[in-house]
Scaffold this active site. Structure first.
Site, PDB file in Angstrom:
ATOM      1  N   GLY A  10       0.831  -1.218   0.000  1.00  0.00           N
ATOM      2  CA  GLY A  10       0.000   0.000   0.000  1.00  0.00           C
ATOM      3  C   GLY A  10       0.857   1.256   0.000  1.00  0.00           C
ATOM      4  O   GLY A  10       0.431   2.319   0.472  1.00  0.00           O
ATOM      5  N   THR A  39      -5.599   0.557  -6.459  1.00  0.00           N
ATOM      6  CA  THR A  39      -7.034   0.816  -6.352  1.00  0.00           C
ATOM      7  C   THR A  39      -7.211   2.326  -6.518  1.00  0.00           C
ATOM      8  O   THR A  39      -6.227   3.058  -6.718  1.00  0.00           O
ATOM      9  CB  THR A  39      -7.578   0.422  -4.968  1.00  0.00           C
ATOM     10  OG1 THR A  39      -6.966   1.284  -3.982  1.00  0.00           O
ATOM     11  CG2 THR A  39      -7.304  -1.037  -4.645  1.00  0.00           C
ATOM     12  N   THR A 102      -9.611  -6.931   1.917  1.00  0.00           N
ATOM     13  CA  THR A 102      -8.261  -6.355   2.031  1.00  0.00           C
ATOM     14  C   THR A 102      -7.778  -6.336   3.484  1.00  0.00           C
ATOM     15  O   THR A 102      -6.647  -6.736   3.771  1.00  0.00           O
ATOM     16  CB  THR A 102      -8.250  -4.926   1.464  1.00  0.00           C
ATOM     17  OG1 THR A 102      -8.785  -4.972   0.153  1.00  0.00           O
ATOM     18  CG2 THR A 102      -6.844  -4.361   1.434  1.00  0.00           C
ATOM     19  N   THR A 127      -5.436   1.560  13.419  1.00  0.00           N
ATOM     20  CA  THR A 127      -6.138   2.820  13.639  1.00  0.00           C
ATOM     21  C   THR A 127      -6.758   2.906  15.031  1.00  0.00           C
ATOM     22  O   THR A 127      -7.135   1.870  15.612  1.00  0.00           O
ATOM     23  CB  THR A 127      -7.251   2.958  12.575  1.00  0.00           C
ATOM     24  OG1 THR A 127      -8.125   4.009  12.941  1.00  0.00           O
ATOM     25  CG2 THR A 127      -8.100   1.684  12.462  1.00  0.00           C
ATOM     26  N   ASP A 128      -6.920   4.130  15.504  1.00  0.00           N
ATOM     27  CA  ASP A 128      -7.604   4.332  16.789  1.00  0.00           C
ATOM     28  C   ASP A 128      -9.071   3.895  16.738  1.00  0.00           C
ATOM     29  O   ASP A 128      -9.711   3.705  17.765  1.00  0.00           O
ATOM     30  CB  ASP A 128      -7.490   5.796  17.252  1.00  0.00           C
ATOM     31  CG  ASP A 128      -8.042   6.822  16.278  1.00  0.00           C
ATOM     32  OD1 ASP A 128      -8.636   6.433  15.255  1.00  0.00           O
ATOM     33  OD2 ASP A 128      -7.869   8.039  16.541  1.00  0.00           O
ATOM     34  N   GLU A 129      -9.608   3.735  15.513  1.00  0.00           N
ATOM     35  CA  GLU A 129     -11.035   3.402  15.399  1.00  0.00           C
ATOM     36  C   GLU A 129     -11.360   2.009  15.932  1.00  0.00           C
ATOM     37  O   GLU A 129     -12.514   1.699  16.201  1.00  0.00           O
ATOM     38  CB  GLU A 129     -11.492   3.529  13.946  1.00  0.00           C
ATOM     39  CG  GLU A 129     -11.278   4.928  13.423  1.00  0.00           C
ATOM     40  CD  GLU A 129     -12.222   5.308  12.303  1.00  0.00           C
ATOM     41  OE1 GLU A 129     -13.165   4.559  12.017  1.00  0.00           O
ATOM     42  OE2 GLU A 129     -11.993   6.372  11.709  1.00  0.00           O
ATOM     43  N   TYR A 151     -15.644  -0.594   8.498  1.00  0.00           N
ATOM     44  CA  TYR A 151     -14.204  -0.339   8.344  1.00  0.00           C
ATOM     45  C   TYR A 151     -13.457  -0.699   9.624  1.00  0.00           C
ATOM     46  O   TYR A 151     -12.477  -1.462   9.607  1.00  0.00           O
ATOM     47  CB  TYR A 151     -13.960   1.131   7.988  1.00  0.00           C
ATOM     48  CG  TYR A 151     -12.560   1.597   8.308  1.00  0.00           C
ATOM     49  CD1 TYR A 151     -11.462   1.108   7.602  1.00  0.00           C
ATOM     50  CD2 TYR A 151     -12.323   2.504   9.342  1.00  0.00           C
ATOM     51  CE1 TYR A 151     -10.171   1.508   7.922  1.00  0.00           C
ATOM     52  CE2 TYR A 151     -11.038   2.911   9.661  1.00  0.00           C
ATOM     53  CZ  TYR A 151      -9.959   2.409   8.951  1.00  0.00           C
ATOM     54  OH  TYR A 151      -8.690   2.796   9.268  1.00  0.00           O
ATOM     55  N   LYS A 155     -10.586  -3.583  10.370  1.00  0.00           N
ATOM     56  CA  LYS A 155      -9.230  -3.311  10.868  1.00  0.00           C
ATOM     57  C   LYS A 155      -8.989  -4.075  12.176  1.00  0.00           C
ATOM     58  O   LYS A 155      -7.902  -4.619  12.388  1.00  0.00           O
ATOM     59  CB  LYS A 155      -9.023  -1.803  11.096  1.00  0.00           C
ATOM     60  CG  LYS A 155      -8.900  -0.989   9.824  1.00  0.00           C
ATOM     61  CD  LYS A 155      -7.717  -1.384   8.951  1.00  0.00           C
ATOM     62  CE  LYS A 155      -6.378  -0.983   9.519  1.00  0.00           C
ATOM     63  NZ  LYS A 155      -5.265  -1.336   8.578  1.00  0.00           N
ATOM     64  N   VAL A 207     -20.756  19.390   6.319  1.00  0.00           N
ATOM     65  CA  VAL A 207     -20.447  19.026   7.711  1.00  0.00           C
ATOM     66  C   VAL A 207     -21.506  18.028   8.182  1.00  0.00           C
ATOM     67  O   VAL A 207     -22.701  18.306   8.114  1.00  0.00           O
ATOM     68  CB  VAL A 207     -20.445  20.286   8.616  1.00  0.00           C
ATOM     69  CG1 VAL A 207     -20.358  19.903  10.092  1.00  0.00           C
ATOM     70  CG2 VAL A 207     -19.299  21.208   8.228  1.00  0.00           C
TER      71      VAL A 207
HETATM   72  O1  DAU Z   1      -9.052   7.889  13.250  1.00  0.00           O
HETATM   73  C1  DAU Z   1      -8.242   7.326  12.256  1.00  0.00           C
HETATM   74  C2  DAU Z   1      -9.063   7.204  11.018  1.00  0.00           C
HETATM   75  O2  DAU Z   1      -9.227   8.509  10.500  1.00  0.00           O
HETATM   76  C3  DAU Z   1      -8.482   6.279   9.970  1.00  0.00           C
HETATM   77  O3  DAU Z   1      -8.427   4.985  10.472  1.00  0.00           O
HETATM   78  C4  DAU Z   1      -9.331   6.311   8.720  1.00  0.00           C
HETATM   79  O4  DAU Z   1      -8.755   5.518   7.729  1.00  0.00           O
HETATM   80  C5  DAU Z   1      -9.483   7.726   8.251  1.00  0.00           C
HETATM   81  O5  DAU Z   1     -10.359   7.753   7.152  1.00  0.00           O
HETATM   82  C6  DAU Z   1     -10.015   8.614   9.352  1.00  0.00           C
HETATM   83  O6  DAU Z   1     -11.377   8.265   9.651  1.00  0.00           O
HETATM   84  P1  DAU Z   1     -12.505   9.368   9.870  1.00  0.00           P
HETATM   85  O7  DAU Z   1     -13.833   8.771   9.569  1.00  0.00           O
HETATM   86  O8  DAU Z   1     -12.356  10.024  11.193  1.00  0.00           O
HETATM   87  O9  DAU Z   1     -12.039  10.403   8.708  1.00  0.00           O
HETATM   88  P2  DAU Z   1     -12.825  11.396   7.762  1.00  0.00           P
HETATM   89  O10 DAU Z   1     -11.798  12.279   7.153  1.00  0.00           O
HETATM   90  O11 DAU Z   1     -13.757  10.682   6.841  1.00  0.00           O
HETATM   91  O12 DAU Z   1     -13.704  12.234   8.764  1.00  0.00           O
HETATM   92  C7  DAU Z   1     -13.156  13.001   9.801  1.00  0.00           C
HETATM   93  C8  DAU Z   1     -14.322  13.601  10.552  1.00  0.00           C
HETATM   94  O13 DAU Z   1     -14.981  14.538   9.700  1.00  0.00           O
HETATM   95  C9  DAU Z   1     -15.401  12.576  10.933  1.00  0.00           C
HETATM   96  O14 DAU Z   1     -15.964  12.944  12.188  1.00  0.00           O
HETATM   97  C10 DAU Z   1     -16.443  12.735   9.843  1.00  0.00           C
HETATM   98  C11 DAU Z   1     -16.346  14.216   9.475  1.00  0.00           C
HETATM   99  N1  DAU Z   1     -16.679  14.521   8.067  1.00  0.00           N
HETATM  100  C12 DAU Z   1     -15.991  13.866   7.084  1.00  0.00           C
HETATM  101  C13 DAU Z   1     -16.265  14.099   5.754  1.00  0.00           C
HETATM  102  C14 DAU Z   1     -15.524  13.372   4.667  1.00  0.00           C
HETATM  103  C15 DAU Z   1     -17.652  15.484   7.755  1.00  0.00           C
HETATM  104  O15 DAU Z   1     -18.257  16.106   8.661  1.00  0.00           O
HETATM  105  N2  DAU Z   1     -17.939  15.707   6.430  1.00  0.00           N
HETATM  106  C16 DAU Z   1     -17.314  15.042   5.422  1.00  0.00           C
HETATM  107  O16 DAU Z   1     -17.637  15.268   4.244  1.00  0.00           O
END
Ligand code: DAU
Length: 337
Positions: A10, A39, A102, A127-129, A151, A155, A207
């Site tokens: 990756g 991918t 994967t 990941t912390d998730e 997801y 993980k 948001v």
């Molecule tokens: O915490 C580690 C994780 O962080 C990784 O394991 C993941 O691979 C990575 O994608 C990320 O996960 P999140 O779901 O936290 O990331 P994301 O950037 O999608 O979203 C960050 C925060 O923002 C989450 O609370 C959702 C919010 N968000 C995200 C998007 C894309 C919005 O409010 N609007 C959006 O359009």
């Protein structure tokens, strides 16, 4: 003695490519082979700067494919660092199956290769998730896993396989669990690059819900250095949290990006329906990796300013992604919300 040879799976993704760039820059003794399935998330442009480095070799292939993994290992590698994963929570809600393939089966194929080829070290980037959301306090490595999205559950399944190979076969494995990562070359499906590039284009940003969810932000170079530190100094069989220590609500992040792009909340923010099962807050206790000698170097405010500047200066990079597949995905993900 021959120079260390690391297989980075990756390696064309966001954190993997940062790890490769940093390693080739700071570690002249190390050779790197990247195995990447190309991918939607694997982008050759992420490693264009090192493509001609004689210490770098690229093999196209999927970690689920034993033949491809064997080809990448070739005459042998000293370590495997597994960044290959389906990583986007929102995509896992639409189509979970690829995540199981994967993130769990692919991990299994790599672990079998570690045994077959007697690879000296295997590091699983996680990941912390996997801890699920925490309403107060911070997750420690010994906490129970309580993943809440397809997801995160995939993980967690990968992590458990890795740790089982330590217990059962004594495989020399390590797991790192990173917090939300930001920086250059991040795919624009994720919060920060999506919002920055949308705002630069003059579009509104979506948001989720009330925007008061909390994430702990870590610069990608700090994350890559943390992974390398654990690879070289970690104790086999152990898990290490790598958190940035920069807890912010999504509203705070959004406001900072609006300020840096000269846009306003009134004209450029759209509140959309929340993500199903949306985790409210993540927070990592990183005392263990700090005791091992790692600490983040990038100040969050400066890192975010540099990141916005990078997307501003590298429009061709993200415009090439924000078309085709991305448009269709975006419409499916956000339509009707
Ligand atoms: O915490 C580690 C994780 O962080 C990784 O394991 C993941 O691979 C990575 O994608 C990320 O996960 P999140 O779901 O936290 O990331 P994301 O950037 O999608 O979203 C960050 C925060 O923002 C989450 O609370 C959702 C919010 N968000 C995200 C998007 C894309 C919005 O409010 N609007 C959006 O359009």
């Amino acid at each position: 003695m021959s120079s260390p040879h690391w297989l980075v799976t990756g390696g064309l993704g966001f954190i993997g490519s940062a790890f490769v760039r940093l390693t080739l820059r700071d570690r002249p003794d190390v050779r790197v082979t990247v195995l990447d399935a190309l991918t939607y998330a694997g982008n050759p442009a992420n490693l264009a700067a090192v493509a001609d480095d004689p210490r770098y070799r690229f093999v196209k292939g999927n970690i689920c494919d034993r033949t491809a993994v064997d080809a990448a290992i070739g005459e042998g590698v000293d370590a495997i660092v597994n960044f290959a994963a389906e990583t986007h929570v929102a995509r896992s809600i639409l189509e979970p199956e690829a995540f199981l393939h994967t993130d769990i089966l692919g991990t299994h194929v790599l672990l079998e290769a570690v045994r077959r080829h007697a690879v000296g070290r295997y590091l699983q980037v996680s990941t912390d998730e996997v801890y699920g959301h925490v309403h107060s306090g911070s997750s420690r490595e010994s906490d129970p896993l309580a993943p809440r999205s397809p997801y995160a559950a995939s993980k967690a399944g990968g992590d458990l396989q890795v740790l089982a190979y330590w217990t059962t076969y004594g495989a020399p494995v390590l797991v790192t669990r990173g917090s939300n990562t930001y920086g250059p070359y991040q795919h624009p499906e994720k919060l920060i690059p999506l919002f920055v590039t949308h705002l630069l284009e003059g579009r509104t940003v979506p948001v989720y819900g009330d925007g008061l969810q909390v994430r702990d932000w870590l610069h990608v170079d700090d994350h890559a250095r943390g992974i390398r530190h654990v690879l070289e100094h970690g104790v086999p069989g152990e898990v290490y949290n790598i958190g940035g220590g920069n807890s912010r609500t999504n509203r705070e992040i959004t406001q900072a990006l609006l300020d840096q792009t000269g846009r306003s909340w009134e004209t450029h923010v759209r509140h959309v329906t929340d993500r199903p099962g949306h985790d409210r807050r993540y927070s990592l206790d990183s005392a263990k990796v700090r005791a091992l000698g790692w600490e983040p170097q990038v100040d969050f405010r400066a890192g975010l300013i540099d990141t916005v500047a990078w997307y501003r200066a590298n429009e061709a990079w993200w415009r090439a992604i924000k078309g085709g597949e991305f448009d269709a995905y975006y419409a499916r993900q956000y339509a009707g919300r």
